[in-house]
Design a protein around this motif. Structure first.
Motif, PDB file in Angstrom:
ATOM      1  N   ALA A 278      11.855   6.482  -0.496  1.00 56.04           N
ATOM      2  CA  ALA A 278      11.650   7.454  -1.569  1.00 56.04           C
ATOM      3  C   ALA A 278      10.618   6.919  -2.568  1.00 56.04           C
ATOM      4  N   TRP A 279      10.413   5.602  -2.544  1.00 51.74           N
ATOM      5  CA  TRP A 279       9.290   4.973  -3.233  1.00 51.74           C
ATOM      6  C   TRP A 279       8.409   4.333  -2.167  1.00 51.74           C
ATOM      7  N   GLY A 280       7.086   4.372  -2.348  1.00 55.34           N
ATOM      8  CA  GLY A 280       6.195   4.009  -1.254  1.00 55.34           C
ATOM      9  C   GLY A 280       5.781   2.549  -1.141  1.00 55.34           C
ATOM     10  N   ALA A 281       6.195   1.684  -2.080  1.00 55.58           N
ATOM     11  CA  ALA A 281       5.663   0.318  -2.102  1.00 55.58           C
ATOM     12  C   ALA A 281       5.995  -0.470  -0.830  1.00 55.58           C
TER      13      ALA A 281
ATOM     14  N   ASN B 286       1.127  12.263  -2.435  1.00 53.66           N
ATOM     15  CA  ASN B 286       0.345  11.616  -1.384  1.00 53.66           C
ATOM     16  C   ASN B 286      -0.980  11.027  -1.894  1.00 53.66           C
ATOM     17  N   PRO B 287      -1.741  11.754  -2.719  1.00 55.92           N
ATOM     18  CA  PRO B 287      -3.034  11.196  -3.159  1.00 55.92           C
ATOM     19  C   PRO B 287      -2.891   9.860  -3.889  1.00 55.92           C
ATOM     20  N   GLN B 288      -1.796   9.672  -4.608  1.00 57.60           N
ATOM     21  CA  GLN B 288      -1.634   8.413  -5.351  1.00 57.60           C
ATOM     22  C   GLN B 288      -1.510   7.230  -4.411  1.00 57.60           C
ATOM     23  N   TYR B 289      -0.681   7.399  -3.352  1.00 55.87           N
ATOM     24  CA  TYR B 289      -0.500   6.295  -2.409  1.00 55.87           C
ATOM     25  C   TYR B 289      -1.733   6.153  -1.520  1.00 55.87           C
ATOM     26  N   GLN B 290      -2.376   7.303  -1.217  1.00 57.50           N
ATOM     27  CA  GLN B 290      -3.606   7.243  -0.409  1.00 57.50           C
ATOM     28  C   GLN B 290      -4.683   6.454  -1.167  1.00 57.50           C
ATOM     29  N   ALA B 291      -4.699   6.604  -2.491  1.00 59.66           N
ATOM     30  CA  ALA B 291      -5.672   5.866  -3.296  1.00 59.66           C
ATOM     31  C   ALA B 291      -5.462   4.360  -3.147  1.00 59.66           C
ATOM     32  N   VAL B 292      -4.189   3.945  -3.077  1.00 52.67           N
ATOM     33  CA  VAL B 292      -3.909   2.516  -2.865  1.00 52.67           C
ATOM     34  C   VAL B 292      -4.422   2.096  -1.490  1.00 52.67           C
TER      35      VAL B 292
END
Ligand SMILES: *[C@@H]1O[C@H](CO)[C@@H](O)[C@H](O)[C@H]1NC(C)=O
Ligand SMILES: *[C@@H]1O[C@H](CO)[C@@H](O)[C@H](O)[C@H]1NC(C)=O
Length: 529
Positions: free
Chosen positions: A156-159, A230-236
């Motif tokens: 539920a969190w992507g880290a 999705n864009p936030q994690y894709q940015a990482v």
């Protein structure tokens, strides 16, 4: 002789120790805070007692994940900003006012925006934390040196997903929610005609209008994921791994999905070979209660006891709601144990015991407990099923209404709204109905028997599959290829278009040939005439 025996003993010890070591795996856990941590902790305890060593990544501002326990070690990541759960109280107030019809549609819309904003912020903080970990060479080297066998995370969190990719380690989920919504939707075929979206309040039997609503909720979830999450994690990913690495594929590519669901509870739906159902793994037989609680419970006599808890998030309700709940409880012959942290309600009955914390599992398993007044969080609902205690539900947000709906659909619960507990004894009537009408208890106990009638306990099954992934260095052979496909291939739209085109071409050619033939025949006929 004795020297020899000592040597043998020593050898045995060494053999035994190295056997333990070769069997004990090293697991890196990236958990989620709050109620999700409560059940992750249970899983970690079980892994520890199987001889595995567990390291847990947390931030220096963790509110639940504490240091200094024997069953795990913490790796603390300093973060400047942490997820703040203070937004819950104002949101709760708004929800209650909306349900009472005291607010306009605008408030409803602003509430949605607020929820989206809270989600967005949460993922922003987690993405930041992930970036700072992944960019810190020393930190990453330290993790590599520890030679973990797998990463175990709550997605539920992507880290955790990003970290597993960076460390090239197998990935196991303890999952119900993904960053993109309900877990199944990301990898299983999920026809919207009979699979209700979370938040829609629908069951698996839908009319046309309800299917329209369901579709609308699906679009809302997709919108939130595509635009906000999705864009936030894709940015990482873009920054650390390069743009050819897609976060969505990393998310869908986990080896094993330990799913916190159970088909005694969940509506039946298609699933996948790498999804293992572990719903209710945290439940266990009740232990003896502390002496003072046991005395209180026994003092209820033949009437029995009602439990009430609204979970980890809701600590304070508006005073008018708590007063109403208190005065309703005061009218009952049962004793009541109420987990409540705010001010003491003025009209609290002498049959009601307020507590800060309670051993919920042990209480639910006590034969004197007749009813559970719950908010419908997954943990509480599973424990109620396990012990066969019927429920009166007061859902607030997230998936709580949907969880309770699944119980109500099986005749084991009655759902109320927090906002209406003050109207016309609705709360009192609901409690009395569930207490007096035997079908509620019978249905819940049937669910309990079904839940327990399995070849393997859910926790053992979870441990087995985690060890399976360690033994085989992943479980890629159980993973379908579906997640790598673009949508038009997934739904065979390209194939259908191609075939349609081919068919049209054949028909066109045939009709042209036919026309040529006709013209020739007519010409010949005209010539003969
Ligand atoms: C956590 O670490 C950050 C960055 O080093 C620091 O600014 C912050 O004060 C720390 N917070 C706590 C609660 O220790
Ligand atoms: C609790 O309150 C009821 C009604 O107000 C009263 O009849 C009863 O005696 C009280 N019981 C105790 C133990 O104080």
């Amino acid at each position: 002789m004795s020297h020899n025996r000592n040597a043998t003993l020593l050898l045995l010890c060494v053999v035994f120790l190295s056997w333990r070591l070769s069997h004990g795996g090293k697991i890196l856990v990236i958990p989620l805070e709050g109620s999700h941590w409560v059940n992750m902790d249970i899983m970690i305890k079980a892994l520890h007692s199987e001889g595995h060593s567990v390291d847990v990544i947390r931030t220096n501002q963790s509110w639940y994940i504490l240091d200094g326990f024997p069953h795990y070690e913490t790796i603390t990541v300093p973060v400047v900003e942490a997820f703040n759960h203070d937004f819950i109280q104002p949101v709760l107030k708004k929800i209650i006012n909306i349900e009472r019809g005291e607010e306009s549609f605008l408030t409803f819309a602003s509430l949605q925006v607020e929820m989206f904003d809270a989600m967005f912020n949460m993922h922003r903080i987690i993405s930041k934390m992930a970036t700072s970990m992944l960019k810190d060479e020393d930190f990453m080297d330290m993790l590599r040196e520890r030679q973990y066998d797998l990463v175990f995370t709550d997605p539920a969190w992507g880290a955790g997903i990003l970290l597993a990719h960076a460390l090239k380690l197998p990935l196991v989920y303890n999952v119900r929610w993904l960053t993109s919504g309900e877990g199944h939707l990301a990898i299983t075929p999920s026809p919207l005609s009979y699979i209700p979206m979370t938040g829609s309040g629908l069951s698996d039997k839908m009319t046309f209008i309800q299917r329209l609503q369901n579709f609308f909720f699906y679009l809302l979830w997709q919108f939130q994921d595509t635009v906000f999450t999705n864009p936030q994690y894709q940015a990482v990913c873009d920054e650390i791994f390069g743009p050819e690495v897609k976060y969505r594929e990393l998310l869908q590519g986990a080896d094993i999905w330990l799913m916190r669901a159970d088909f005694v509870f969940e509506f039946p739906r298609p699933t996948m070979p790498n999804i293992i159902y572990i719903g209710g793994f945290q439940c266990k037989p009740a232990k003896q209660l502390p002496a003072d609680l046991e005395e209180f419970v026994q003092s209820s006599g033949e009437h029995g006891v009602i439990l009430m808890s609204l979970g980890t998030f809701v600590t304070e309700l508006p005073a008018d709601v708590t007063n109403e709940i208190a005065s309703t409880f005061a009218k009952l012959p049962q004793k009541v144990i109420w987990k409540h942290k705010g001010d003491k309600p003025a009209n609290l009955g002498n049959n009601t015991l307020l507590v800060d914390w309670m051993p919920q599992n042990d209480l639910l398993g006590h034969p004197k407990i007749k009813l559970f007044v719950a908010h419908g969080g997954t943990n509480g609902v599973q424990e109620a099923i396990y012990h066969g205690v019927p429920v009166v539900g007061l859902p607030v947000f997230f998936d709580q209404y949907d969880n309770l709906l699944r119980l109500a659909a099986r005749g084991a619960a009655k759902i109320l709204s927090l906002a209406t507990v003050d109207k016309d004894d609705i709360f009192l009537n609901a409690i009395q109905e569930v207490l007096i009408e035997p079908s509620y208890r019978m249905n819940m106990q049937r669910l309990s028997r079904l839940h327990k009638d399995t070849p393997m306990k859910p926790l053992d099954s979870a441990l087995f599959w985690i060890e399976y992934v360690m033994r085989h260095k992943g479980a890629a052979h159980l993973r379908t290829e579906s997640y790598k496909l673009p949508w038009y291939s997934y739904y065979s739209v390209d194939v259908v278009l191609f075939l349609t085109g081919a068919l049209l071409l054949v028909l066109l050619t045939a009709s042209m040939l036919l026309r040529c033939l006709c013209i020739t025949v007519r010409k010949n006929k005209a010539k003969r005439d």
